[in-house]
Design an enzyme around this catalytic site. Structure first.
Site, PDB file in Angstrom:
ATOM      1  N   SER A   1      28.492  48.581  47.570  1.00  0.00           N
ATOM      2  CA  SER A   1      28.802  49.691  48.110  1.00  0.00           C
ATOM      3  C   SER A   1      30.210  50.341  47.650  1.00  0.00           C
ATOM      4  O   SER A   1      31.187  50.348  48.267  1.00  0.00           O
ATOM      5  CB  SER A   1      28.948  49.662  49.837  1.00  0.00           C
ATOM      6  OG  SER A   1      29.574  48.388  50.253  1.00  0.00           O
TER       7      SER A   1
ATOM      8  N   GLY B   1      31.839  37.373  46.845  1.00  0.00           N
ATOM      9  CA  GLY B   1      31.670  36.518  47.920  1.00  0.00           C
ATOM     10  C   GLY B   1      31.079  37.096  49.042  1.00  0.00           C
ATOM     11  O   GLY B   1      30.891  36.483  50.164  1.00  0.00           O
TER      12      GLY B   1
ATOM     13  N   LEU C   1      32.915  43.744  44.737  1.00  0.00           N
ATOM     14  CA  LEU C   1      32.321  43.763  43.477  1.00  0.00           C
ATOM     15  C   LEU C   1      31.252  42.591  43.635  1.00  0.00           C
ATOM     16  O   LEU C   1      31.366  41.645  44.260  1.00  0.00           O
ATOM     17  CB  LEU C   1      33.534  43.251  42.508  1.00  0.00           C
ATOM     18  CG  LEU C   1      34.505  44.208  42.179  1.00  0.00           C
ATOM     19  CD1 LEU C   1      35.775  43.581  41.203  1.00  0.00           C
ATOM     20  CD2 LEU C   1      34.003  45.483  41.333  1.00  0.00           C
ATOM     21  N   SER C   2      30.548  42.786  42.488  1.00  0.00           N
ATOM     22  CA  SER C   2      29.380  41.721  42.329  1.00  0.00           C
ATOM     23  C   SER C   2      30.162  40.234  41.981  1.00  0.00           C
ATOM     24  O   SER C   2      31.132  40.216  41.214  1.00  0.00           O
ATOM     25  CB  SER C   2      28.365  41.741  41.211  1.00  0.00           C
ATOM     26  OG  SER C   2      27.482  40.762  41.126  1.00  0.00           O
ATOM     27  N   GLY C   3      29.778  39.216  42.812  1.00  0.00           N
ATOM     28  CA  GLY C   3      30.359  37.777  42.654  1.00  0.00           C
ATOM     29  C   GLY C   3      31.722  37.658  43.584  1.00  0.00           C
ATOM     30  O   GLY C   3      32.446  36.814  43.364  1.00  0.00           O
TER      31      GLY C   3
HETATM   32  N1  LIG Z   1      24.465  47.876  37.777  1.00  0.00           N
HETATM   33  C1  LIG Z   1      24.535  46.906  38.996  1.00  0.00           C
HETATM   34  N2  LIG Z   1      25.824  47.180  39.493  1.00  0.00           N
HETATM   35  C2  LIG Z   1      26.056  46.125  40.538  1.00  0.00           C
HETATM   36  N3  LIG Z   1      24.983  45.153  41.022  1.00  0.00           N
HETATM   37  C3  LIG Z   1      23.888  45.155  40.292  1.00  0.00           C
HETATM   38  C4  LIG Z   1      23.777  45.883  39.139  1.00  0.00           C
HETATM   39  N4  LIG Z   1      22.530  45.593  38.716  1.00  0.00           N
HETATM   40  C5  LIG Z   1      21.902  44.650  39.513  1.00  0.00           C
HETATM   41  N5  LIG Z   1      22.991  44.256  40.211  1.00  0.00           N
HETATM   42  C6  LIG Z   1      22.479  43.260  41.586  1.00  0.00           C
HETATM   43  O1  LIG Z   1      22.311  44.113  42.779  1.00  0.00           O
HETATM   44  C7  LIG Z   1      23.305  43.913  43.689  1.00  0.00           C
HETATM   45  C8  LIG Z   1      23.795  45.034  44.138  1.00  0.00           C
HETATM   46  O2  LIG Z   1      23.032  45.632  45.167  1.00  0.00           O
HETATM   47  P1  LIG Z   1      23.830  46.601  46.229  1.00  0.00           P
HETATM   48  O3  LIG Z   1      22.497  47.229  46.825  1.00  0.00           O
HETATM   49  O4  LIG Z   1      24.643  45.741  47.126  1.00  0.00           O
HETATM   50  O5  LIG Z   1      24.513  47.851  45.126  1.00  0.00           O
HETATM   51  S1  LIG Z   1      25.011  49.194  46.002  1.00  0.00           S
HETATM   52  O6  LIG Z   1      25.816  48.948  47.117  1.00  0.00           O
HETATM   53  O7  LIG Z   1      23.895  49.913  45.917  1.00  0.00           O
HETATM   54  O8  LIG Z   1      26.189  49.586  44.961  1.00  0.00           O
HETATM   55  C9  LIG Z   1      24.221  42.793  43.051  1.00  0.00           C
HETATM   56  O9  LIG Z   1      24.543  41.701  44.102  1.00  0.00           O
HETATM   57  P2  LIG Z   1      25.738  41.270  44.513  1.00  0.00           P
HETATM   58  O10 LIG Z   1      26.156  40.501  43.022  1.00  0.00           O
HETATM   59  O11 LIG Z   1      25.367  40.260  45.515  1.00  0.00           O
HETATM   60  O12 LIG Z   1      26.745  42.035  44.834  1.00  0.00           O
HETATM   61  C10 LIG Z   1      23.639  42.374  41.860  1.00  0.00           C
HETATM   62  O13 LIG Z   1      23.069  40.961  42.098  1.00  0.00           O
HETATM   63  N1  LIG Z   2      36.312  31.992  49.340  1.00  0.00           N
HETATM   64  C1  LIG Z   2      35.210  32.340  48.639  1.00  0.00           C
HETATM   65  N2  LIG Z   2      34.381  33.096  49.521  1.00  0.00           N
HETATM   66  C2  LIG Z   2      33.099  33.364  48.919  1.00  0.00           C
HETATM   67  N3  LIG Z   2      32.572  32.881  47.924  1.00  0.00           N
HETATM   68  C3  LIG Z   2      33.356  31.858  47.103  1.00  0.00           C
HETATM   69  C4  LIG Z   2      34.696  31.678  47.707  1.00  0.00           C
HETATM   70  N4  LIG Z   2      35.307  30.846  46.849  1.00  0.00           N
HETATM   71  C5  LIG Z   2      34.341  30.647  45.942  1.00  0.00           C
HETATM   72  N5  LIG Z   2      33.278  31.436  45.865  1.00  0.00           N
HETATM   73  C6  LIG Z   2      32.124  31.485  45.149  1.00  0.00           C
HETATM   74  O1  LIG Z   2      31.965  32.773  44.541  1.00  0.00           O
HETATM   75  C7  LIG Z   2      30.464  33.157  44.324  1.00  0.00           C
HETATM   76  C8  LIG Z   2      30.305  34.328  45.382  1.00  0.00           C
HETATM   77  O2  LIG Z   2      29.069  34.663  44.854  1.00  0.00           O
HETATM   78  P1  LIG Z   2      28.348  35.624  46.032  1.00  0.00           P
HETATM   79  O3  LIG Z   2      28.226  35.280  47.338  1.00  0.00           O
HETATM   80  O4  LIG Z   2      26.864  35.849  45.470  1.00  0.00           O
HETATM   81  O5  LIG Z   2      28.848  36.879  45.930  1.00  0.00           O
HETATM   82  P2  LIG Z   2      28.559  38.442  45.996  1.00  0.00           P
HETATM   83  O6  LIG Z   2      27.470  38.646  47.129  1.00  0.00           O
HETATM   84  O7  LIG Z   2      29.772  39.437  46.281  1.00  0.00           O
HETATM   85  O8  LIG Z   2      28.007  38.857  44.676  1.00  0.00           O
HETATM   86  C9  LIG Z   2      29.826  31.923  44.864  1.00  0.00           C
HETATM   87  O9  LIG Z   2      29.280  30.922  44.071  1.00  0.00           O
HETATM   88  C10 LIG Z   2      30.549  31.374  45.865  1.00  0.00           C
HETATM   89  O10 LIG Z   2      30.602  29.764  45.950  1.00  0.00           O
END
Ligand SMILES: Nc1ncnc2c1ncn2[C@@H]1O[C@H](COP(=O)(O)OS(=O)(=O)O)[C@@H](OP(=O)(O)O)[C@H]1O
Ligand SMILES: Nc1ncnc2c1ncn2[C@@H]1O[C@H](COP(=O)(O)OP(=O)(O)O)[C@@H](O)[C@H]1O
Length: 232
Positions: free
Chosen positions: A127, A58, A54-56
């Site tokens: 993904s 890590g 999921l987004s967030g």
């Molecule tokens: N609708 C929606 N759903 C999910 N994520 C969103 C969306 N809109 C914008 N974002 C931002 O785009 C990042 C995800 O892009 P990806 O190319 O990894 O997505 S995917 O694999 O095509 O589903 C994602 O990055 P991460 O937070 O690093 O996962 C978000 O910053």
């Molecule tokens: N063990 C861990 N691994 C990865 N991220 C972590 C962990 N613990 C806390 N975090 C925090 O979670 C957040 C993850 O963000 P990010 O790496 O951008 O996630 P994603 O790319 O999946 O969206 C960051 O702020 C990071 O510091």
């Protein structure tokens, strides 16, 4: 009077479809030869390590931590990240199911080229669809890493403020909120990021893949004190 290429295209009245008359061209340099330049004599080989979650969850933090660590040790690695790729190569794509599928297809192809060139390609993409993450046709090692962070934790982290916007209905089709995430069934590795640091998660990946990727380095990996791991 000169004719622009646009005019020529218009005059031809050809209906352009997906290319058919294309033939794969063989490189003059073998994978093994490229590998020699990159130090493959020490047992290392190119591959793709694919972080999904999921987004967030890590993905980016872990992939970039690993990239920095590997490069600092002289191991060629490159991180492809969803946000970055969507600002360039895939800026024409939305977050619809079809476009996410195309996003992953293109990235997997690019990752394969990185791996073919002898690098470790670290891909961090949501993904969300299991089918898109299967790359059976690739002749190079492809490893799936599930960054298994619960939605509630990702939402609490909300480091980009996207979950709040999704809950408010400002962003539509956000993974985990109003679009599905299909959990990997057989990932090579599952990372639980709650209660551990980014460095610890990256170390877990390294420990798991070290023997597969680079047998000669494995001893170094395990003898390195944890404090030396952060390589920024
Ligand atoms: N609708 C929606 N759903 C999910 N994520 C969103 C969306 N809109 C914008 N974002 C931002 O785009 C990042 C995800 O892009 P990806 O190319 O990894 O997505 S995917 O694999 O095509 O589903 C994602 O990055 P991460 O937070 O690093 O996962 C978000 O910053
Ligand atoms: N063990 C861990 N691994 C990865 N991220 C972590 C962990 N613990 C806390 N975090 C925090 O979670 C957040 C993850 O963000 P990010 O790496 O951008 O996630 P994603 O790319 O999946 O969206 C960051 O702020 C990071 O510091």
């Amino acid at each position: 009077m000169t004719t622009s290429s646009q005019d020529i295209y218009k005059k031809q009245k050809v209906c352009f479809q997906v290319a058919t008359n294309v033939t794969e061209q063989k490189h003059h340099v073998s994978r093994a030869k490229r590998g020699q330049i990159l130090g493959h004599l020490r047992g290392f080989r190119g591959c793709t390590i694919w972080f999904t979650g999921l987004s967030g969850a890590g993905k980016t933090s872990i992939a970039f931590e690993l990239e920095a660590y590997l490069v600092s040790r002289g191991i060629p690695a490159y991180g492809l990240d969803g946000d970055n790729i969507r600002c360039g190569l895939n800026k024409d794509l939305s977050f619809s199911k079809k476009d996410r599928e195309e996003n992953i297809r293109r990235v997997a192809e690019v990752a394969r080229l990185f791996a073919d060139s002898g690098q470790i390609c670290l891909c961090s993409f949501v993904s969300p669809f299991a089918e898109d993450r299967i790359h059976k046709e690739s002749d190079l090692p492809f490893f799936e890493v599930f960054v298994d962070t619960p939605l509630a934790v990702c939402e609490q982290r909300d480091n980009k403020g996207l979950y709040l916007k999704a809950r408010q209905g400002i962003i539509k089709g956000f993974t985990g909120i109003d679009q599905p995430y299909e959990t990997p069934e057989h990932p090579e590795l599952v990372l639980k990021t709650v209660d551990c640091t980014v460095e610890q998660s990256a170390m877990q990946v390294l420990s798991f893949f070290a023997s597969l990727l680079c047998p000669v380095y494995i001893a170094d990996f395990f003898y390195w004190p944890h404090s030396l791991f952060v390589s920024k």
